[in-house]
Design an enzyme around this catalytic site. Structure first.
Site, PDB file in Angstrom:
ATOM      1  N   CYS A  99       0.986  -1.027   0.061  1.00  0.00           N
ATOM      2  CA  CYS A  99      -0.167  -0.036  -0.018  1.00  0.00           C
ATOM      3  C   CYS A  99       0.832   1.267   0.003  1.00  0.00           C
ATOM      4  O   CYS A  99       2.021   1.331   0.876  1.00  0.00           O
ATOM      5  CB  CYS A  99      -0.788   0.104   1.342  1.00  0.00           C
ATOM      6  SG  CYS A  99      -2.020   1.258   1.405  1.00  0.00           S
ATOM      7  N   HIS A 141      -9.025  -4.088  -1.473  1.00  0.00           N
ATOM      8  CA  HIS A 141      -7.995  -3.150  -0.622  1.00  0.00           C
ATOM      9  C   HIS A 141      -8.420  -1.720  -1.081  1.00  0.00           C
ATOM     10  O   HIS A 141      -8.457  -1.121   0.094  1.00  0.00           O
ATOM     11  CB  HIS A 141      -6.636  -3.516  -1.485  1.00  0.00           C
ATOM     12  CG  HIS A 141      -5.477  -2.702  -0.931  1.00  0.00           C
ATOM     13  ND1 HIS A 141      -4.659  -3.210  -0.194  1.00  0.00           N
ATOM     14  CD2 HIS A 141      -5.242  -1.307  -0.811  1.00  0.00           C
ATOM     15  CE1 HIS A 141      -3.781  -2.108   0.334  1.00  0.00           C
ATOM     16  NE2 HIS A 141      -4.115  -0.968  -0.238  1.00  0.00           N
ATOM     17  N   GLU A 142      -8.825  -1.140  -1.985  1.00  0.00           N
ATOM     18  CA  GLU A 142      -8.959   0.319  -2.254  1.00  0.00           C
ATOM     19  C   GLU A 142     -10.211   0.582  -1.383  1.00  0.00           C
ATOM     20  O   GLU A 142     -10.541   1.712  -0.861  1.00  0.00           O
ATOM     21  CB  GLU A 142      -9.123   0.575  -3.751  1.00  0.00           C
ATOM     22  CG  GLU A 142      -7.813   0.331  -4.583  1.00  0.00           C
ATOM     23  CD  GLU A 142      -6.539   1.025  -3.885  1.00  0.00           C
ATOM     24  OE1 GLU A 142      -6.609   2.051  -3.434  1.00  0.00           O
ATOM     25  OE2 GLU A 142      -5.535   0.336  -3.934  1.00  0.00           O
TER      26      GLU A 142
HETATM   27 NI    NI Z   1      -3.549   1.049  -0.068  1.00  0.00          NI
END
Ligand code: NI
Length: 176
Positions: A99, A141-142
Site C-alpha cells: 500500500c 483493498h481500495e
Molecule cells: Ni492502499
C-alpha cells in the site's frame, strides 16, 4: 493537475469512514480524480483511494496490469465513485499486498476470491461488473480505504507482515 502528498498509516484521514460523493459529475470531482491519477502514476502504484491524498470522499482509482490478470488482458485505469462490493460465493484467497500509505512493507491478506461491484462514474452514470483474483483483491483493498481500514488490519498472522526485501527473500527461500 498536481501530484499530491500521500498520507501514511497513522494519519487520522486514513482511519475515518469517508463521505459519499453527492454530485459525481461535479467538475471539482473530475479535477480531484485528475490529481489522483497523476499522483498514482508518479508513485507507481496499482490503486489509490481519495483518503490517501487527504480527501475523505468515497472515490477510488486503479488499473490492473496485464501481467496480474489470468487472461493477460489489463484492466484499464478505472474510476469508481461511491463503490459497493458484494462477494460472489464463499471462496477466499490469501495473497501478498502492499500500500502506498504503508511504504516499504508487505503483508498476506485473505480476501473474497470473487465479487460484484457497483459504483457511479464521473458522468454520474452507473458502473457495475464482476471481478475475481487480483482484480477483486485490488477492489477490496481500495474500498477498505473508504472505511478507514488499512490492509495490515486484515492480516491473519503478523508473521506474514514485514519489509518488502525481507519477505521477498523469505518467499524465494520457501519456493526454492
Ligand atoms: Ni492502499
Amino acid at each position: 493537475m498536481a501530484i499530491l502528498k500521500i498520507a501514511r498509516m497513522g494519519h487520522p484521514v486514513l482511519a475515518r469512514v469517508a463521505d459519499p460523493v453527492t454530485e459525481p459529475s461535479d467538475p471539482r470531482i473530475a479535477k480531484l480524480v485528475d490529481d489522483m491519477m497523476e499522483t498514482l502514476a508518479d508513485a507507481g502504484g496499482i490503486g489509490l483511494a481519495a483518503p490517501q491524498i487527504h480527501v475523505p470522499l468515497r472515490i477510488v482509482i486503479y488499473r490492473v496490469p496485464a501481467g496480474r490478470m489470468p487472461g493477460g488482458v489489463e484492466v484499464p485505469l478505472t474510476v469508481l465513485i461511491n463503490p459497493r462490493l458484494a462477494p460472489v460465493g464463499e471462496a477466499r484467497e490469501s495473497d501478498w499486498e502492499g500500500c502506498l500509505s504503508v511504504p516499504g512493507m508487505t503483508g498476506r491478506v485473505a480476501r473474497w476470491a470473487r465479487l460484484r461491484f457497483t459504483a457511479r462514474d464521473l458522468k454520474g452514470g452507473t458502473v457495475e461488473g464482476e471481478a475475481d483474483g487480483f482484480h477483486a483483491r485490488v477492489l477490496q483493498h481500495e474500498c477498505d480505504h473508504l472505511d478507514g481500514i488499512l490492509y495490515p488490519m486484515r492480516i491473519d498472522s503478523l508473521r506474514d507482515f514485514g519489509f518488502n526485501e525481507e519477505i521477498l527473500r523469505r518467499r524465494e527461500q520457501e519456493e526454492a
